[in-house]
Design a protein around this motif. Structure first.
Motif, short mmCIF file in Angstrom:
data_model
loop_
_atom_site.label_atom_id
_atom_site.label_comp_id
_atom_site.label_asym_id
_atom_site.label_seq_id
_atom_site.Cartn_x
_atom_site.Cartn_y
_atom_site.Cartn_z
N ALA A 43 3.23 -29.35 30.95
CA ALA A 43 4.69 -29.48 30.95
C ALA A 43 5.33 -28.50 31.92
O ALA A 43 4.80 -27.43 32.18
CB ALA A 43 5.24 -29.26 29.55
N LEU A 95 3.72 -34.69 24.50
CA LEU A 95 4.71 -34.28 25.51
C LEU A 95 4.00 -33.88 26.80
O LEU A 95 4.49 -33.05 27.56
CB LEU A 95 5.55 -33.13 24.96
N ILE A 142 5.71 -33.42 30.47
CA ILE A 142 7.16 -33.54 30.33
C ILE A 142 7.85 -32.52 31.22
O ILE A 142 7.34 -31.43 31.44
CB ILE A 142 7.59 -33.39 28.85
#
Length: 184
Positions: free
Chosen positions: A136, A113, A116
């Motif tokens: 992120a 991720l 993200i």
């Protein structure tokens, strides 16, 4: 295989549309669906393991209880959908943008991720153990009872997020912005 499923596909616009649910036994695993636009498609319970959705625009797509383990969702723009109960173990969601998506009790263990961008959602009861969320950006998200055990949260913006009921054992928080983050 796609012709056997109830939905419409227009090749010239690369657009999928379906308001009807797919049968829960639908197997679209390893399908190449990259750079498409899916609108109001119900893929709940479908096997999408290893499928390629990279670069897709997903609007109101229902992935509840779907299997997306090892799927490529990098760079997707996912808005107002449902991922609750889905299995995304080892999936790649790097540089994806997820907004107003229900991700309750979702398994993101060992998922990628990186970078993200998550906003306006609740991930209550979800599993991010071993996931890489480095870099992120998370705004307006709820993480009650979330498992981040062994996750890479380095450089992540967790400012003003409530993590008081989440597991952070062995998580890498180096360089993370924890301004006004509730940890206790």
């Amino acid at each position: 295989m796609l012709g056997m499923v109830l939905f419409s596909y227009q090749d010239t616009n690369a657009h999928f549309h379906c308001g009807q649910p797919f049968a829960p036994f639908v197997n679209l695993s390893t399908c190449d669906l990259r750079d498409q636009e899916l609108f109001q498609v119900n893929l709940s319970g479908a096997d999408l393991s290893g499928a390629n959705f990279s670069g897709d625009i997903l609007k109101r797509v229902d992935f509840s209880n779907a299997t997306l383990s090892g799927a490529n969702l990098s760079g997707v723009d996912y808005f107002q959908g449902i991922l609750s109960g889905a299995n995304l173990r080892g999936a790649d969601l790097s540089n994806a943008k997820i907004e107003e998506v229900a991700i309750l009790a979702t398994d993101f263990s060992n998922a990628i991720l990186k970078g993200i961008n998550i906003s306006n959602l609740s991930a209550e009861g979800s599993n991010f153990s071993g996931a890489d969320l480095s870099g992120a950006i998370i705004k307006g998200a709820g993480f009650l009872n979330v498992d981040f055990t062994g996750a890479n949260l380095s450089g992540i913006d967790l400012s003003e997020i409530n993590l008081s009921t989440s597991k952070l054992k062995d998580a890498n928080l180096s360089g993370a912005d924890l301004t006004k983050t509730s940890l206790l």
